[in-house]
Design a protein around this motif. Structure first.
Motif, short mmCIF file in Angstrom:
data_model
loop_
_atom_site.label_atom_id
_atom_site.label_comp_id
_atom_site.label_asym_id
_atom_site.label_seq_id
_atom_site.Cartn_x
_atom_site.Cartn_y
_atom_site.Cartn_z
N UNK A 180 46.22 40.31 49.54
CA UNK A 180 45.60 41.63 49.50
C UNK A 180 44.11 41.46 49.33
N UNK A 181 43.38 42.52 49.68
CA UNK A 181 41.94 42.50 49.45
C UNK A 181 41.48 43.89 49.02
N UNK A 182 40.37 43.88 48.29
CA UNK A 182 39.77 45.12 47.81
C UNK A 182 38.28 45.06 48.08
N UNK A 183 37.72 46.19 48.44
CA UNK A 183 36.28 46.26 48.70
C UNK A 183 35.58 46.90 47.52
N UNK A 184 34.40 46.39 47.24
CA UNK A 184 33.59 46.95 46.16
C UNK A 184 32.19 47.21 46.66
N UNK A 185 31.60 48.27 46.18
CA UNK A 185 30.20 48.60 46.49
C UNK A 185 29.52 49.03 45.21
N UNK A 186 28.26 49.37 45.27
CA UNK A 186 27.50 49.72 44.08
C UNK A 186 28.29 50.67 43.19
N UNK A 187 28.43 50.30 41.92
CA UNK A 187 29.11 51.13 40.95
C UNK A 187 30.60 50.92 40.85
N UNK A 188 31.18 50.05 41.67
CA UNK A 188 32.62 49.79 41.63
C UNK A 188 32.95 48.76 40.56
N UNK A 189 34.00 49.04 39.79
CA UNK A 189 34.54 48.08 38.83
C UNK A 189 35.89 47.62 39.35
N UNK A 190 36.01 46.33 39.61
CA UNK A 190 37.26 45.74 40.10
C UNK A 190 37.88 44.91 38.99
N UNK A 191 39.17 45.10 38.76
CA UNK A 191 39.90 44.26 37.81
C UNK A 191 40.48 43.11 38.63
N UNK A 192 40.13 41.89 38.25
CA UNK A 192 40.58 40.74 39.02
C UNK A 192 42.07 40.51 38.84
N UNK A 193 42.79 40.32 39.94
CA UNK A 193 44.22 40.02 39.84
C UNK A 193 44.41 38.59 39.34
N UNK A 194 45.57 38.30 38.77
CA UNK A 194 45.82 36.93 38.32
C UNK A 194 45.96 35.98 39.52
N UNK A 195 45.71 34.72 39.28
CA UNK A 195 45.85 33.73 40.35
C UNK A 195 44.54 33.43 41.04
N UNK A 196 44.65 32.83 42.21
CA UNK A 196 43.47 32.39 42.95
C UNK A 196 42.85 33.56 43.71
N UNK A 197 41.51 33.64 43.67
CA UNK A 197 40.77 34.72 44.31
C UNK A 197 39.56 34.17 45.05
N UNK A 198 39.04 35.00 45.94
CA UNK A 198 37.82 34.65 46.68
C UNK A 198 36.98 35.92 46.78
#
Length: 112
Positions: free
Chosen positions: A77-95
């Motif tokens: 899966x992927x999630x996009x972030x832009x100015x002001x976005x708070x993303x909670x990192x999923x467990x495991x390997x990420x890029x």
């Protein structure tokens, strides 16, 4: 009490990126081995990526400028972030990939 200008640090890191040609430059803003919380400022030039790495138990990414894509290898899966976005990192390997020049504040719980 310590006080840090995040905007000034972003400018410094961007200048360092430009001078060295590195697409990813970072600095610890708060924390370290003696603390239970670590905040790292990361500047990524457009097209640059913070390659796959193991996500800590708890972490967030706050997008200060630009646009990014966060990809979770295990979930495809992927999630996009832009100015002001708070993303909670999923467990495991990420890029993380910078869709345009970006600055991120990454907060990590470093419980012992």
């Amino acid at each position: 009490m310590n006080k840090t200008s995040i905007e000034a640090l972003v400018r410094e890191l961007r200048a360092k990126s430009d001078a060295t040609g590195k697409k990813v430059v970072s600095a610890t803003v708060y924390g370290g081995n003696e603390k239970s919380l670590r905040q790292t400022l990361i500047v990524i030039a457009a097209g640059g990526e913070l390659g796959e790495y193991g996500s800590p138990k708890e972490a967030t990414i706050y997008v200060l400028s630009g646009r990014i894509t966060l990809e979770a290898a295990s979930e495809s899966e992927s999630w996009r972030g832009r100015v002001g976005t708070l993303l909670v990192m999923p467990p495991g390997r990420c890029k993380i990939t910078a869709d345009e020049d970006a600055a991120l504040l990454v907060t990590v719980s470093v419980r012992r």
